[in-house]
Enzyme design. Structure first.
Site, PDB file in Angstrom:
ATOM      1  N   GLY A   1       0.789  -1.258  -0.010  1.00  0.00           N
ATOM      2  CA  GLY A   1      -0.337  -0.069  -0.053  1.00  0.00           C
ATOM      3  C   GLY A   1       0.775   1.222   0.007  1.00  0.00           C
TER       4      GLY A   1
ATOM      5  N   ASP B   1      -5.906   2.823   9.827  1.00  0.00           N
ATOM      6  CA  ASP B   1      -7.426   2.495   9.989  1.00  0.00           C
ATOM      7  C   ASP B   1      -7.768   1.922  11.348  1.00  0.00           C
ATOM      8  OD1 ASP B   1      -9.988   1.764   9.550  1.00  0.00           O
ATOM      9  OD2 ASP B   1      -9.755   0.760   7.655  1.00  0.00           O
TER      10      ASP B   1
ATOM     11  N   LYS C   1      -7.943   7.500   9.393  1.00  0.00           N
ATOM     12  CA  LYS C   1      -9.262   7.576   9.528  1.00  0.00           C
ATOM     13  C   LYS C   1      -9.756   8.082  10.670  1.00  0.00           C
ATOM     14  CE  LYS C   1     -10.545   4.011   5.837  1.00  0.00           C
ATOM     15  NZ  LYS C   1     -11.055   2.756   5.659  1.00  0.00           N
TER      16      LYS C   1
ATOM     17  N   VAL D   1     -11.368   3.739   0.326  1.00  0.00           N
ATOM     18  CA  VAL D   1     -10.602   4.461  -0.684  1.00  0.00           C
ATOM     19  C   VAL D   1      -9.582   3.621  -1.381  1.00  0.00           C
ATOM     20  CG1 VAL D   1     -10.979   6.940   0.622  1.00  0.00           C
ATOM     21  CG2 VAL D   1      -8.657   5.527   0.959  1.00  0.00           C
TER      22      VAL D   1
HETATM   23  P1  XMP Z   1      -5.528  -1.225   9.705  1.00  0.00           P
HETATM   24  O1  XMP Z   1      -7.112  -1.413   9.848  1.00  0.00           O
HETATM   25  O2  XMP Z   1      -4.734  -2.369  10.306  1.00  0.00           O
HETATM   26  O3  XMP Z   1      -5.284  -1.088   8.268  1.00  0.00           O
HETATM   27  O4  XMP Z   1      -5.055   0.118  10.228  1.00  0.00           O
HETATM   28  C1  XMP Z   1      -4.212  -1.830   7.563  1.00  0.00           C
HETATM   29  C2  XMP Z   1      -4.411  -2.044   6.286  1.00  0.00           C
HETATM   30  O5  XMP Z   1      -5.506  -2.009   5.691  1.00  0.00           O
HETATM   31  C3  XMP Z   1      -5.759  -1.624   4.340  1.00  0.00           C
HETATM   32  N1  XMP Z   1      -6.925  -0.443   4.484  1.00  0.00           N
HETATM   33  C4  XMP Z   1      -7.213  -0.077   3.498  1.00  0.00           C
HETATM   34  N2  XMP Z   1      -7.096  -0.217   1.957  1.00  0.00           N
HETATM   35  N3  XMP Z   1      -8.722   1.415   1.392  1.00  0.00           N
HETATM   36  C5  XMP Z   1      -7.578   0.284   1.203  1.00  0.00           C
HETATM   37  O6  XMP Z   1      -7.233   0.282  -0.271  1.00  0.00           O
HETATM   38  C6  XMP Z   1      -8.912   1.576   2.712  1.00  0.00           C
HETATM   39  O7  XMP Z   1      -9.860   2.478   2.729  1.00  0.00           O
HETATM   40  C7  XMP Z   1      -8.460   0.917   3.738  1.00  0.00           C
HETATM   41  N4  XMP Z   1      -8.607   0.734   4.959  1.00  0.00           N
HETATM   42  C8  XMP Z   1      -7.436  -0.037   5.442  1.00  0.00           C
HETATM   43  C9  XMP Z   1      -4.367  -0.891   4.008  1.00  0.00           C
HETATM   44  O8  XMP Z   1      -3.475  -1.664   3.415  1.00  0.00           O
HETATM   45  C10 XMP Z   1      -3.686  -0.490   5.423  1.00  0.00           C
HETATM   46  O9  XMP Z   1      -2.291  -0.561   5.674  1.00  0.00           O
END
Ligand code: XMP
Length: 173
Positions: A41, A101, A129, A151
Site C-alpha cells: 500500500g 485504520d 481514518k 478509498v
Molecule cells: P489497519 O486496519 O490495520 O489497516 O489499520 C491496515 C491496512 O488495511 C488497508 N486499508 C485500506 N485499504 N482502502 C484500502 O485500499 C481503505 O480504505 C483501507 N483501510 C485500510 C491498508 O492496506 C492498511 O495498511
C-alpha cells in the site's frame, strides 16, 4: 472512473508530502534513521517521500497483509511480520504506511520492531481514518485525515487493482 469521486488530488498529495518531509528532515537531523516501508500500500507514498529525504538513511520494506482479497474489512490478523528483515537494533525507525485504520497493522509492526531492538519507532502515514482505533496507536506524521470510507488509488488497492490511479478516490459500489 467517474463513478468513484476524487477525494484527494495528485497535486494535493505532492504538496503535502513536501511539507511533511521538511518536518521529518528536521526531526531526524543527525540521527541514524531507518525507513521501514510497508508494502504494497505505501509503494507510491514511500517513493515520493524518499525523494525529499536525505541520502544518508537506510531503507527496508516489509510485505504485510491484513485484508483478504476482495474484502473491505481487515481480517483482524497481520500476516508477514515474522518474515520481516533488517537490522533495527538501537536504530531510530520511521514506519511509512498507506493508512491508519483500525491500528492493528501499525501496532503489530511497532511491537515487532521493539522486539528487534529499535530504540525509537515513529509512524508516518498518507491517510488516517477519523474513527476510533481498535489499538491505541498514533501517527506522528499523517498527510490527510479522512472519514470512515473505503478509498483506493495512489498505492491503495481495491481487490488488488487500481493502485496506480494517481489520486485518491472513494469507492462507490
Ligand atoms: P489497519 O486496519 O490495520 O489497516 O489499520 C491496515 C491496512 O488495511 C488497508 N486499508 C485500506 N485499504 N482502502 C484500502 O485500499 C481503505 O480504505 C483501507 N483501510 C485500510 C491498508 O492496506 C492498511 O495498511
Amino acid at each position: 472512473m467517474p463513478t468513484h469521486p476524487v477525494l484527494i488530488s495528485s497535486d494535493q498529495i505532492q504538496k503535502r508530502i513536501r511539507q511533511l518531509s521538511r518536518e521529518i528532515r528536521s526531526h531526524y537531523k543527525n540521527k541514524d534513521l531507518v525507513i521501514l516501508g510497508l508494502l504494497n500500500g505505501s509503494l507510491f507514498f514511500l517513493v515520493d517521500l524518499l525523494r525529499h529525504l536525505p541520502d544518508r538513511l537506510e531503507i527496508e520494506c516489509w510485505r504485510l497483509r491484513s485484508y483478504p482479497a476482495g474484502h473491505r474489512q481487515s481480517s483482524g490478523k497481520v500476516e508477514g511480520l515474522k518474515e520481516g528483515h533488517g537490522n533495527f537494533k538501537n536504530k531510530h525507525v520511521l514506519i511509512v504506511d498507506d493508512i491508519l485504520d483500525t491500528g492493528l497493522t501499525l501496532s503489530s509492526v511497532k511491537q515487532r520492531l521493539t522486539e528487534l531492538g529499535a530504540c525509537d519507532v515513529k509512524i508516518c502515514v498518507l491517510l488516517k481514518k477519523k474513527k476510533k482505533r481498535q489499538r491505541p496507536i498514533t501517527a506522528k506524521w499523517s498527510c490527510f485525515e479522512i472519514g470512515d470510507e473505503f478509498v483506493f488509488g495512489y498505492g491503495l488497492d481495491y481487490d488488488g487493482y487500481y493502485r496506480q490511479v494517481p489520486e485518491i478516490r472513494t469507492l462507490k459500489v
